[in-house]
Design a protein around this motif. Structure first.
Motif, PDB file in Angstrom:
ATOM      1  N   PHE A 162      67.885 -97.303 -55.139  1.00 58.18           N
ATOM      2  CA  PHE A 162      68.256 -96.399 -54.045  1.00 58.18           C
ATOM      3  C   PHE A 162      68.132 -97.093 -52.695  1.00 58.18           C
ATOM      4  O   PHE A 162      69.035 -97.027 -51.856  1.00 58.18           O
ATOM      5  CB  PHE A 162      67.360 -95.160 -54.104  1.00 58.18           C
ATOM      6  N   LEU A 163      67.027 -97.794 -52.485  1.00 59.59           N
ATOM      7  CA  LEU A 163      66.796 -98.438 -51.195  1.00 59.59           C
ATOM      8  C   LEU A 163      67.845 -99.487 -50.869  1.00 59.59           C
ATOM      9  O   LEU A 163      68.335 -99.568 -49.738  1.00 59.59           O
ATOM     10  CB  LEU A 163      65.408 -99.081 -51.179  1.00 59.59           C
ATOM     11  N   PHE A 164      68.201-100.306 -51.849  1.00 58.65           N
ATOM     12  CA  PHE A 164      69.056-101.462 -51.559  1.00 58.65           C
ATOM     13  C   PHE A 164      70.545-101.217 -51.783  1.00 58.65           C
ATOM     14  O   PHE A 164      71.368-101.920 -51.197  1.00 58.65           O
ATOM     15  CB  PHE A 164      68.599-102.662 -52.392  1.00 58.65           C
ATOM     16  N   LEU A 165      70.895-100.240 -52.617  1.00 61.28           N
ATOM     17  CA  LEU A 165      72.297-100.069 -52.969  1.00 61.28           C
ATOM     18  C   LEU A 165      72.914 -98.768 -52.470  1.00 61.28           C
ATOM     19  O   LEU A 165      74.122 -98.572 -52.635  1.00 61.28           O
ATOM     20  CB  LEU A 165      72.475-100.173 -54.490  1.00 61.28           C
ATOM     21  N   ASP A 166      72.124 -97.893 -51.870  1.00 58.73           N
ATOM     22  CA  ASP A 166      72.632 -96.607 -51.387  1.00 58.73           C
ATOM     23  C   ASP A 166      72.431 -96.523 -49.875  1.00 58.73           C
ATOM     24  O   ASP A 166      71.286 -96.513 -49.400  1.00 58.73           O
ATOM     25  CB  ASP A 166      71.905 -95.456 -52.078  1.00 58.73           C
ATOM     26  N   ALA A 169      69.753 -94.309 -48.099  1.00 62.20           N
ATOM     27  CA  ALA A 169      68.329 -94.646 -47.997  1.00 62.20           C
ATOM     28  C   ALA A 169      67.940 -95.001 -46.568  1.00 62.20           C
ATOM     29  O   ALA A 169      66.814 -94.738 -46.139  1.00 62.20           O
ATOM     30  CB  ALA A 169      68.000 -95.805 -48.934  1.00 62.20           C
ATOM     31  N   ARG A 170      68.855 -95.594 -45.826  1.00 60.61           N
ATOM     32  CA  ARG A 170      68.532 -95.988 -44.453  1.00 60.61           C
ATOM     33  C   ARG A 170      68.427 -94.780 -43.538  1.00 60.61           C
ATOM     34  O   ARG A 170      67.703 -94.817 -42.537  1.00 60.61           O
ATOM     35  CB  ARG A 170      69.574 -96.981 -43.940  1.00 60.61           C
ATOM     36  N   ALA A 171      69.154 -93.721 -43.860  1.00 61.44           N
ATOM     37  CA  ALA A 171      69.023 -92.489 -43.088  1.00 61.44           C
ATOM     38  C   ALA A 171      67.715 -91.787 -43.425  1.00 61.44           C
ATOM     39  O   ALA A 171      67.043 -91.229 -42.551  1.00 61.44           O
ATOM     40  CB  ALA A 171      70.203 -91.569 -43.364  1.00 61.44           C
ATOM     41  N   LEU A 172      67.315 -91.816 -44.688  1.00 56.41           N
ATOM     42  CA  LEU A 172      66.074 -91.176 -45.115  1.00 56.41           C
ATOM     43  C   LEU A 172      64.855 -91.912 -44.587  1.00 56.41           C
ATOM     44  O   LEU A 172      63.855 -91.285 -44.216  1.00 56.41           O
ATOM     45  CB  LEU A 172      66.025 -91.118 -46.644  1.00 56.41           C
ATOM     46  N   HIS A 173      64.934 -93.255 -44.553  1.00 58.58           N
ATOM     47  CA  HIS A 173      63.782 -94.074 -44.158  1.00 58.58           C
ATOM     48  C   HIS A 173      64.071 -94.769 -42.822  1.00 58.58           C
ATOM     49  O   HIS A 173      64.689 -95.840 -42.797  1.00 58.58           O
ATOM     50  CB  HIS A 173      63.490 -95.129 -45.219  1.00 58.58           C
ATOM     51  N   PRO A 174      63.614 -94.210 -41.701  1.00 53.60           N
ATOM     52  CA  PRO A 174      63.817 -94.889 -40.410  1.00 53.60           C
ATOM     53  C   PRO A 174      63.214 -96.290 -40.384  1.00 53.60           C
ATOM     54  O   PRO A 174      63.749 -97.188 -39.745  1.00 53.60           O
ATOM     55  CB  PRO A 174      63.113 -93.951 -39.415  1.00 53.60           C
ATOM     56  N   ALA A 175      62.095 -96.478 -41.086  1.00 49.04           N
ATOM     57  CA  ALA A 175      61.473 -97.805 -41.185  1.00 49.04           C
ATOM     58  C   ALA A 175      61.934 -98.473 -42.483  1.00 49.04           C
ATOM     59  O   ALA A 175      61.121 -98.906 -43.314  1.00 49.04           O
ATOM     60  CB  ALA A 175      59.955 -97.692 -41.135  1.00 49.04           C
ATOM     61  N   TRP A 176      63.247 -98.601 -42.628  1.00 57.32           N
ATOM     62  CA  TRP A 176      63.809 -99.077 -43.889  1.00 57.32           C
ATOM     63  C   TRP A 176      63.323-100.480 -44.236  1.00 57.32           C
ATOM     64  O   TRP A 176      63.017-100.772 -45.395  1.00 57.32           O
ATOM     65  CB  TRP A 176      65.335 -99.085 -43.827  1.00 57.32           C
ATOM     66  N   THR A 178      60.547-101.951 -43.664  1.00 50.68           N
ATOM     67  CA  THR A 178      59.193-101.918 -44.222  1.00 50.68           C
ATOM     68  C   THR A 178      59.194-101.384 -45.642  1.00 50.68           C
ATOM     69  O   THR A 178      58.543-101.933 -46.531  1.00 50.68           O
ATOM     70  CB  THR A 178      58.277-101.053 -43.341  1.00 50.68           C
ATOM     71  N   ARG A 179      59.931-100.287 -45.869  1.00 51.74           N
ATOM     72  CA  ARG A 179      59.992 -99.703 -47.212  1.00 51.74           C
ATOM     73  C   ARG A 179      60.632-100.689 -48.193  1.00 51.74           C
ATOM     74  O   ARG A 179      60.196-100.800 -49.343  1.00 51.74           O
ATOM     75  CB  ARG A 179      60.802 -98.409 -47.181  1.00 51.74           C
ATOM     76  N   ALA A 180      61.663-101.396 -47.762  1.00 52.94           N
ATOM     77  CA  ALA A 180      62.335-102.349 -48.639  1.00 52.94           C
ATOM     78  C   ALA A 180      61.400-103.490 -49.023  1.00 52.94           C
ATOM     79  O   ALA A 180      61.338-103.900 -50.188  1.00 52.94           O
ATOM     80  CB  ALA A 180      63.588-102.888 -47.954  1.00 52.94           C
ATOM     81  N   ALA A 181      60.654-104.001 -48.042  1.00 62.29           N
ATOM     82  CA  ALA A 181      59.711-105.089 -48.328  1.00 62.29           C
ATOM     83  C   ALA A 181      58.620-104.625 -49.288  1.00 62.29           C
ATOM     84  O   ALA A 181      58.199-105.379 -50.177  1.00 62.29           O
ATOM     85  CB  ALA A 181      59.101-105.599 -47.032  1.00 62.29           C
ATOM     86  N   GLU A 182      58.156-103.389 -49.125  1.00 64.45           N
ATOM     87  CA  GLU A 182      57.146-102.858 -50.032  1.00 64.45           C
ATOM     88  C   GLU A 182      57.686-102.773 -51.456  1.00 64.45           C
ATOM     89  O   GLU A 182      56.993-103.122 -52.424  1.00 64.45           O
ATOM     90  CB  GLU A 182      56.698-101.468 -49.563  1.00 64.45           C
ATOM     91  N   ALA A 183      58.911-102.303 -51.595  1.00 60.29           N
ATOM     92  CA  ALA A 183      59.496-102.164 -52.926  1.00 60.29           C
ATOM     93  C   ALA A 183      59.611-103.514 -53.619  1.00 60.29           C
ATOM     94  O   ALA A 183      59.275-103.660 -54.806  1.00 60.29           O
ATOM     95  CB  ALA A 183      60.863-101.496 -52.831  1.00 60.29           C
ATOM     96  N   VAL A 184      60.079-104.516 -52.901  1.00 63.42           N
ATOM     97  CA  VAL A 184      60.210-105.853 -53.489  1.00 63.42           C
ATOM     98  C   VAL A 184      58.836-106.400 -53.853  1.00 63.42           C
ATOM     99  O   VAL A 184      58.655-107.001 -54.924  1.00 63.42           O
ATOM    100  CB  VAL A 184      60.933-106.801 -52.523  1.00 63.42           C
ATOM    101  N   GLY A 185      57.854-106.191 -52.975  1.00 64.97           N
ATOM    102  CA  GLY A 185      56.507-106.666 -53.265  1.00 64.97           C
ATOM    103  C   GLY A 185      55.907-106.027 -54.501  1.00 64.97           C
ATOM    104  O   GLY A 185      55.204-106.676 -55.279  1.00 64.97           O
ATOM    105  N   GLN A 186      56.206-104.743 -54.714  1.00 59.13           N
ATOM    106  CA  GLN A 186      55.713-104.055 -55.903  1.00 59.13           C
ATOM    107  C   GLN A 186      56.419-104.543 -57.161  1.00 59.13           C
ATOM    108  O   GLN A 186      55.790-104.733 -58.216  1.00 59.13           O
ATOM    109  CB  GLN A 186      55.897-102.553 -55.724  1.00 59.13           C
ATOM    110  N   LEU A 187      57.720-104.761 -57.078  1.00 59.08           N
ATOM    111  CA  LEU A 187      58.456-105.273 -58.233  1.00 59.08           C
ATOM    112  C   LEU A 187      57.982-106.673 -58.607  1.00 59.08           C
ATOM    113  O   LEU A 187      57.936-107.031 -59.788  1.00 59.08           O
ATOM    114  CB  LEU A 187      59.958-105.297 -57.941  1.00 59.08           C
ATOM    115  N   ARG A 188      57.626-107.479 -57.608  1.00 57.40           N
ATOM    116  CA  ARG A 188      57.150-108.838 -57.906  1.00 57.40           C
ATOM    117  C   ARG A 188      55.839-108.791 -58.686  1.00 57.40           C
ATOM    118  O   ARG A 188      55.632-109.585 -59.613  1.00 57.40           O
ATOM    119  CB  ARG A 188      56.968-109.638 -56.615  1.00 57.40           C
ATOM    120  N   LYS A 231      53.935 -92.620 -43.321  1.00 60.73           N
ATOM    121  CA  LYS A 231      55.322 -93.003 -43.508  1.00 60.73           C
ATOM    122  C   LYS A 231      56.215 -92.111 -42.661  1.00 60.73           C
ATOM    123  O   LYS A 231      55.962 -90.916 -42.499  1.00 60.73           O
ATOM    124  CB  LYS A 231      55.737 -92.890 -44.979  1.00 60.73           C
ATOM    125  N   GLN A 232      57.267 -92.730 -42.142  1.00 62.32           N
ATOM    126  CA  GLN A 232      58.276 -91.993 -41.396  1.00 62.32           C
ATOM    127  C   GLN A 232      59.444 -91.687 -42.321  1.00 62.32           C
ATOM    128  O   GLN A 232      59.928 -92.557 -43.049  1.00 62.32           O
ATOM    129  CB  GLN A 232      58.774 -92.822 -40.213  1.00 62.32           C
TER     130      GLN A 232
END
Length: 294
Positions: A162-166, A169-176, A178-188, A231-232
């Motif tokens: 959702f974060l990277f392909l939709d 997600a950028r409208a839902l998450h103003p701090a996109w 940060t959220r994207a970096a967190e998601a990648v860090g968790q997947l790693r 979170k914003q």
């Protein structure tokens, strides 16, 4: 994107962390070479080796994937010299020891589902993710707050996809970012822990193929574990929201993180709490009373 480890992942992680630490942060004022002009932004190998109390040759072999199974003492010395946080230390140990596990298969229990639904009328949006960032359970408030969980026409159930392909997600998450970096860090973290998870491998390959931003973040080697904070978010019915959040970890077995419960809270005396009452609760299969302010 490699998920296996024959020493290369460990070396890549050490190089990335070394490049992140400035000499000033490490307490090095002029560097080992007597103040010579620096050609790297982070620590030189010689500097890290000195700080960790190991030979430069051994550090080179670690970074090149030619040395395996470093001792706990060496790992601790490297982690301290690099200023690693708790999540990064755990990731370093996983890479160095090769202690992987089969993917956890814990299911959302009836008790957890009952807790989620009980939280919704009290104005606590909540949802549950697994190690792949699939959203596997939610309450009505959480479903609507996060863009329509449970409705495939509104959003993908996987948070990373959702974060990277939709674009929504950028409208839902103003701090996109940060959220994207967190998601990648968790997947790693999950990729290192569960290298045999075919579904996780496929997800990372898909995101790598379709998102340059994902590829760039993956290349940083950052790792993240869910914790707590603020979170914003932004919803069409409420506008901007600034919410506290906590994460509760449900293990499949000792030492294995199976599920994560994400709980959001608004200050009951602030405007966000009143705004949450305006969320349209239309999550499929969920029936809860209309939220009421305390």
């Amino acid at each position: 994107m490699s998920m296996g480890d024959d020493g290369r992942d460990l070396g890549a992680f050490l190089r990335a962390r070394r490049g992140r630490v400035t000499p000033e942060r490490a307490g090095i004022s002029a560097g080992i070479n007597g103040g010579a002009r620096r050609r790297v932004a982070g620590l030189r190998r010689e500097e890290l080796a000195q700080l960790a109390g190991i030979s430069v040759d051994y550090l080179v072999r670690l970074e090149q994937g030619r040395a395996t199974q470093p001792s706990p003492e060496i790992l601790n010395a490297l982690a301290t010299a690099l200023g690693l946080d708790t999540a990064e230390r755990a990731h370093l140990t996983t890479l160095a020891t090769g202690r992987t596990a089969p993917p956890p298969t814990a299911e959302v229990s009836p008790l957890v589902r009952s807790v989620l639904d009980a939280l919704s009328p009290a104005l606590f949006p909540a949802f549950v993710t697994n190690h792949r960032l699939d959203v596997v359970a939610w309450n009505a408030l959480g479903a609507e707050l996060m863009g329509g969980l449970g409705d495939p026409s509104r959003r993908d159930p996987n948070n990373a996809r959702f974060l990277f392909l939709d674009p929504a997600a950028r409208a839902l998450h103003p701090a996109w970012e940060t959220r994207a970096a967190e998601a990648v860090g968790q997947l790693r973290v999950s990729a290192a822990r569960y290298p045999g998870d075919a579904a996780l491998t496929a997800l990372i390959a898909e995101l790598s193929a379709h998102s340059a931003e994902f590829r760039a973040l993956w290349a940083t080697g950052e790792v993240v574990m869910c914790t707590a904070g603020r979170k914003q978010l932004r919803h069409p019915a409420t506008g901007p929201l600034d919410l506290d959040f906590e994460t509760l970890h449900i293990p499949a077995e000792p030492g294995e993180m199976a599920l994560v419960v994400h709980i959001f809270r608004a200050d009951p005396t602030g405007p966000e709490a009143k705004a949450l009452t305006r969320l349209p609760l239309t999550a499929p299969g969920t029936s809860v009373p209309t939220p009421q302010l305390p």
